[in-house]
Design a protein around this motif. Sequence first.
Motif, PDB file in Angstrom:
ATOM      1  N   TRP A   1       1.206  -0.467   7.897  1.00 28.46           N
ATOM      2  CA  TRP A   1       0.385  -1.482   7.251  1.00 28.46           C
ATOM      3  C   TRP A   1       0.506  -1.363   5.738  1.00 28.46           C
ATOM      4  O   TRP A   1       0.298  -0.305   5.167  1.00 28.46           O
ATOM      5  CB  TRP A   1      -1.077  -1.347   7.658  1.00 28.46           C
ATOM      6  CG  TRP A   1      -1.958  -2.380   7.005  1.00 28.46           C
ATOM      7  CD1 TRP A   1      -2.783  -2.206   5.936  1.00 28.46           C
ATOM      8  CD2 TRP A   1      -2.088  -3.748   7.383  1.00 28.46           C
ATOM      9  NE1 TRP A   1      -3.430  -3.375   5.617  1.00 28.46           N
ATOM     10  CE2 TRP A   1      -3.014  -4.361   6.493  1.00 28.46           C
ATOM     11  CE3 TRP A   1      -1.493  -4.542   8.383  1.00 28.46           C
ATOM     12  CZ2 TRP A   1      -3.366  -5.702   6.580  1.00 28.46           C
ATOM     13  CZ3 TRP A   1      -1.856  -5.875   8.461  1.00 28.46           C
ATOM     14  CH2 TRP A   1      -2.779  -6.452   7.576  1.00 28.46           C
ATOM     15  N   GLN A   2       0.831  -2.472   5.084  1.00 35.28           N
ATOM     16  CA  GLN A   2       0.939  -2.531   3.630  1.00 35.28           C
ATOM     17  C   GLN A   2      -0.349  -3.134   3.064  1.00 35.28           C
ATOM     18  O   GLN A   2      -0.700  -4.273   3.386  1.00 35.28           O
ATOM     19  CB  GLN A   2       2.124  -3.413   3.217  1.00 35.28           C
ATOM     20  CG  GLN A   2       2.245  -3.656   1.721  1.00 35.28           C
ATOM     21  CD  GLN A   2       2.779  -2.442   0.972  1.00 35.28           C
ATOM     22  OE1 GLN A   2       3.848  -1.930   1.284  1.00 35.28           O
ATOM     23  NE2 GLN A   2       2.023  -1.978  -0.017  1.00 35.28           N
TER      24      GLN A   2
ATOM     25  N   ALA B   1       0.779   4.436   0.358  1.00 35.62           N
ATOM     26  CA  ALA B   1       2.250   4.383   0.391  1.00 35.62           C
ATOM     27  C   ALA B   1       2.786   4.811   1.756  1.00 35.62           C
ATOM     28  O   ALA B   1       3.652   4.144   2.340  1.00 35.62           O
ATOM     29  CB  ALA B   1       2.826   5.265  -0.710  1.00 35.62           C
TER      30      ALA B   1
ATOM     31  N   GLN C   1      -2.184  -2.360  -7.980  1.00 33.73           N
ATOM     32  CA  GLN C   1      -1.068  -2.780  -7.118  1.00 33.73           C
ATOM     33  C   GLN C   1      -1.351  -4.168  -6.581  1.00 33.73           C
ATOM     34  O   GLN C   1      -2.488  -4.468  -6.219  1.00 33.73           O
ATOM     35  CB  GLN C   1      -0.907  -1.799  -5.955  1.00 33.73           C
ATOM     36  CG  GLN C   1       0.122  -2.202  -4.908  1.00 33.73           C
ATOM     37  CD  GLN C   1       0.138  -1.234  -3.733  1.00 33.73           C
ATOM     38  OE1 GLN C   1       0.333  -0.038  -3.919  1.00 33.73           O
ATOM     39  NE2 GLN C   1      -0.066  -1.738  -2.529  1.00 33.73           N
TER      40      GLN C   1
ATOM     41  N   SER D   1      -2.311  -5.048   0.438  1.00 27.49           N
ATOM     42  CA  SER D   1      -1.830  -6.063  -0.508  1.00 27.49           C
ATOM     43  C   SER D   1      -2.265  -5.801  -1.943  1.00 27.49           C
ATOM     44  O   SER D   1      -1.498  -6.000  -2.886  1.00 27.49           O
ATOM     45  CB  SER D   1      -2.308  -7.456  -0.077  1.00 27.49           C
ATOM     46  OG  SER D   1      -1.794  -7.776   1.200  1.00 27.49           O
TER      47      SER D   1
ATOM     48  N   ALA E   1       2.442   2.392   4.791  1.00 33.13           N
ATOM     49  CA  ALA E   1       3.333   1.224   4.810  1.00 33.13           C
ATOM     50  C   ALA E   1       4.744   1.542   5.286  1.00 33.13           C
ATOM     51  O   ALA E   1       5.568   0.639   5.439  1.00 33.13           O
ATOM     52  CB  ALA E   1       3.391   0.614   3.403  1.00 33.13           C
TER      53      ALA E   1
END
Length: 304
Positions: free
Chosen positions: A184-185, A169, A285, A187, A172
């Motif tokens: 950076w998220q 978390a 997620q 995926s 991101a």
Amino acid sequence: MSQTPEQRLLLVHAHPDDESIGQGATMARYVAEGRGVTLVTCTAGEMGEVLVPELAHLAYEQQGGLGEHRRGEIAEAMKLLGVTDHRWLGGFGRYHDSGMAWHADGHAVIGEQVPENAFWLADLTEAATHLVEVIREVRPQVMVTYDEFGGYGHPDHIQAHRVATYGAALAAVPSYRRDLGEAWQISKVYWGAMSASRMRASLRRLREAGDTTTFEGMDPDGPLPPFVCADEDLAAVVDGSEYVEKKMAALAAHATQITTDGPFFALSNNQGSTVWGSEFFRLAQGTPGPVGPEGLETDLFAGL
């Protein structure tokens, strides 16, 4: 200069050997396919049980030194799986194995003796920030860790779940710790799991073959331990049957923790690659990708 793989997997585990037990075949397969595999281990497992009699002195309650020994074991395991990017959360020795005890209900709980720098006592934001640094460097599309109970209640597994979840978390958030790199998220986030139907079938075959000691007391038709997952909760299965020998070799490398006459090898010897070659996951997620004939994704990168 080596080229960065297009698809990159990050795994967050609590102790040396957890990775080989849970996702050894997946790791070996993805390395062989040219995908990036990064493993972060949160502690050196200093308080683990020593199963090699001549190394009994390494136990925490004796002379100590098990963590340094297990550092060598996981290095050998990674070599066997082909993984070249292994890291210790915050650096080797930053967080100490918290230890555990067995609850009357059959799951793990925190023990009476907890070291000062135990991972269980770690500041969550600090520990997660160490992971943020790795995430922003590696930029994985997929992360694998434990469920909220850590599979069977081990405090370090639970803490690894928390650190991985919070770290993903924070990584991101563009304005969080800009000094650690660009946001950076991730995926897709998965939790490692075991299939209840597969476990029951495996137990049934063992009992029919006269083996009553492997997973002693576990009834194929009775209640299963918390690390076993109802099939309807599963999202993905990775077929690593071609790499099961590498997985078993990696397990054997963790000699202080896993014996070759223990349940992992008993199941493998009796049932070949059908048990440990297929590794299951819950999707925590991200958007599910296309599924295979079993109604499950067959690739953790499916849909990306």
